[in-house]
Design an enzyme around this catalytic site. Structure first.
Site, PDB file in Angstrom:
ATOM      1  N   ASP A 196     -53.171  77.784  96.126  1.00 27.22           N
ATOM      2  CA  ASP A 196     -52.671  78.081  94.782  1.00 27.22           C
ATOM      3  C   ASP A 196     -51.320  77.399  94.619  1.00 27.22           C
ATOM      4  O   ASP A 196     -51.049  76.407  95.283  1.00 27.22           O
ATOM      5  CB  ASP A 196     -52.608  79.601  94.556  1.00 27.22           C
ATOM      6  CG  ASP A 196     -52.821  79.998  93.100  1.00 27.22           C
ATOM      7  OD1 ASP A 196     -52.121  79.445  92.236  1.00 27.22           O
ATOM      8  OD2 ASP A 196     -53.676  80.850  92.826  1.00 27.22           O
ATOM      9  N   ASP A 197     -50.443  77.934  93.755  1.00 22.94           N
ATOM     10  CA  ASP A 197     -49.162  77.286  93.512  1.00 22.94           C
ATOM     11  C   ASP A 197     -48.338  77.205  94.796  1.00 22.94           C
ATOM     12  O   ASP A 197     -48.196  78.213  95.508  1.00 22.94           O
ATOM     13  CB  ASP A 197     -48.362  78.060  92.466  1.00 22.94           C
ATOM     14  CG  ASP A 197     -49.029  78.079  91.101  1.00 22.94           C
ATOM     15  OD1 ASP A 197     -49.703  77.090  90.766  1.00 22.94           O
ATOM     16  OD2 ASP A 197     -48.884  79.085  90.391  1.00 22.94           O
ATOM     17  N   GLY A 218     -52.797  72.490  96.984  1.00 22.94           N
ATOM     18  CA  GLY A 218     -52.392  73.628  96.168  1.00 22.94           C
ATOM     19  C   GLY A 218     -52.453  73.290  94.702  1.00 22.94           C
ATOM     20  O   GLY A 218     -53.095  72.324  94.291  1.00 22.94           O
ATOM     21  N   HIS A 219     -51.735  74.086  93.905  1.00 29.05           N
ATOM     22  CA  HIS A 219     -51.732  73.901  92.459  1.00 29.05           C
ATOM     23  C   HIS A 219     -50.397  73.378  91.954  1.00 29.05           C
ATOM     24  O   HIS A 219     -50.085  73.491  90.773  1.00 29.05           O
ATOM     25  CB  HIS A 219     -52.082  75.220  91.760  1.00 29.05           C
ATOM     26  CG  HIS A 219     -53.483  75.674  92.000  1.00 29.05           C
ATOM     27  ND1 HIS A 219     -54.002  76.824  91.431  1.00 29.05           N
ATOM     28  CD2 HIS A 219     -54.480  75.151  92.752  1.00 29.05           C
ATOM     29  CE1 HIS A 219     -55.261  76.984  91.829  1.00 29.05           C
ATOM     30  NE2 HIS A 219     -55.563  75.978  92.626  1.00 29.05           N
ATOM     31  N   GLY A 220     -49.592  72.833  92.859  1.00 30.55           N
ATOM     32  CA  GLY A 220     -48.337  72.218  92.455  1.00 30.55           C
ATOM     33  C   GLY A 220     -47.189  73.205  92.368  1.00 30.55           C
ATOM     34  O   GLY A 220     -47.238  74.317  92.886  1.00 30.55           O
TER      35      GLY A 220
END
Length: 436
Positions: A196-197, A218-220
């Site tokens: 995730d983030d 991940g999501h940055g």
């Protein structure tokens, strides 16, 4: 495992968990031994030591709370292991109400995530940092959290330095560092790769500084989501500098709920960022609502004064700059300087913008695209000046244009739809005369 020498806090002695009965066999429940060690450390000040060992220290859900009489250090050189499955909610290992806290060492928090991920997304976070003031977290590793690795709430003055956060890219909701209602948070020279983030900056976060972070998978690095509940507070003063984002779902993301409560995101700077094969390298998403179809309302989150300076690298998707703002609350003062994002494997990237006031400077790859503004915003952004200058003629032309764009609407429907002119009753009267 590389072992750092135990640093005894100058305010007291070292308190070793093995002296209080902890056993590193991976099966013995060491929760009480850890609590007893903490109580002794907190009472007198000093250093709680989790030594390097051949095995792991199994610990169930625990809260190490203050206030403590003096500065305390949590020296982690061994491995602390969470129980299997998902037997509890909240956080597994919590620090609460402590000032002047150091968490350091070459050791690891092992969240035992693979044993629980099939039960998620409602799983426990690994390390909770609640109401912590003046803390330094350095050198440690967080592995395979069940949900988020670190959760910060109500913190002030915290530095994360040279930490490692690791979980597979497909692990659910394993944010690296998730913060809310916190200020003066610094994350520097760290490696974060999750499902995730890498960093999630949520409501009520101010003066957040991220520098030298390697993010991916991940999501940055994300701001938000924000605006979902009425109690959400503003996000202000976020600086992200000299970071590298690799093979992530997003690069630099701001996300706001739609519909939303009114809240602001302002004074954000991204500078000297390297993107390696990340999808959505630069994205503002004000249509965040967890559904595949159009969101059932518009975002009232005001996003303003956001600067992107020196963002370079490669995009895994065609649209490398995607600024999708709210038609009721357009983004203001967005600035892009020296952006150079090519398509992974070669090729030209593109931009997509809507309802955003954007300024460009220097290199622009993808080429800048004139933002699409909603017709409500286009026609009404200067309506008060136009009404005072041209009076009823402007109103007549405006409504004729609106009716052409939105056939079937009468004047009252247009007022309700766009939420404008109601502050100028005389103008509304003229409008209704010409259209009702």
């Amino acid at each position: 495992m590389l072992v750092l020498s135990t640093q005894v806090n100058s305010d007291g002695n070292a308190y070793d968990v093995t002296d209080y009965g902890a056993v590193s066999d991976g099966t013995t429940d060491n929760t009480q031994a850890f609590m007893d060690t903490w109580n002794a450390t907190c009472k007198s000040g000093g250093t709680m030591v989790i030594p390097a060992a051949d095995g792991n220290f199994l610990v169930d859900k625990i809260e190490l709370s203050g206030p403590c009489s003096h500065q305390v250090t949590f020296q982690l050189d061994g491995v602390i292991l969470a129980p299997e499955g998902n037997p509890y909610s909240g956080c597994w290992f919590t620090f609460y109400g402590i000032s002047d806290l150091t968490i350091q060492g070459s050791g690891m928090f092992d969240g035992n995530g693979p044993s629980a991920w099939e039960h998620c997304p409602v799983c426990a976070a690994s390390i909770g940092l609640y109401a912590i003031n003046n803390a330094h977290i350095q050198g440690i590793t967080s592995l395979n959290s069940k949900a988020a690795h670190f959760v910060i709430d109500g913190g002030d003055g915290m530095t994360f330095e040279n930490i490692n956060i690791t979980a597979p890219g497909d692990s659910p909701n394993t944010d690296g560092i998730n913060m809310a209602n916190s200020s003066n948070i610094h994350i520097i020279n760290s490696n974060i790769g999750t499902g995730d983030d890498c960093v999630a900056i949520a409501q009520g976060s101010t003066n957040i500084n991220i520098k030298g972070v390697n993010c991916g998978p991940g999501h940055g690095i994300s701001i938000g989501s924000i605006g979902k509940v009425a109690d959400d507070k503003d996000v202000q003063g976020v600086n992200v500098q000299s970071c590298t984002i690799t093979s992530a779902q997003n690069g630099l993301r701001i996300k706001a709920w739609a519909p939303s409560y009114p809240v602001t995101v302002s004074n954000v700077t991204y500078q000297d960022i390297t993107i390696n094969n990340a999808s959505n390298p630069i994205v503002i998403d004000q249509t965040y609502c967890f559904i595949d179809k159009e969101c059932p309302g518009v975002s009232k989150v005001q996003i303003s004064n956001v600067k992107y300076r020196g963002v370079t690298g490669t995009s895994a998707t065609q649209v490398a700059v995607n600024l999708q703002c709210s038609n009721s609350t357009p983004c203001q003062d967005i600035y892009l300087e020296n952006i150079d994002l090519s398509l992974t494997g070669g090729g030209q990237t593109s931009s997509s913008c809507a309802n955003v006031n954007v300024t460009y400077s220097g290199t622009q790859n993808p080429p800048p695209l004139a933002p699409k503004l909603s017709w409500c915003h286009l026609l009404f952004s200067h309506q008060s000046d136009m009404v005072s200058e041209f009076g009823s003629l402007y109103i007549f032309i405006l409504i004729a244009t609106l009716k052409h764009l939105d056939s079937g609407s009468n004047g009252r429907q247009i007022i309700n739809l766009c939420g404008v002119l109601t502050s100028n009753r005389s103008s509304e009267k003229h409008l209704l005369v010409y259209t009702d």
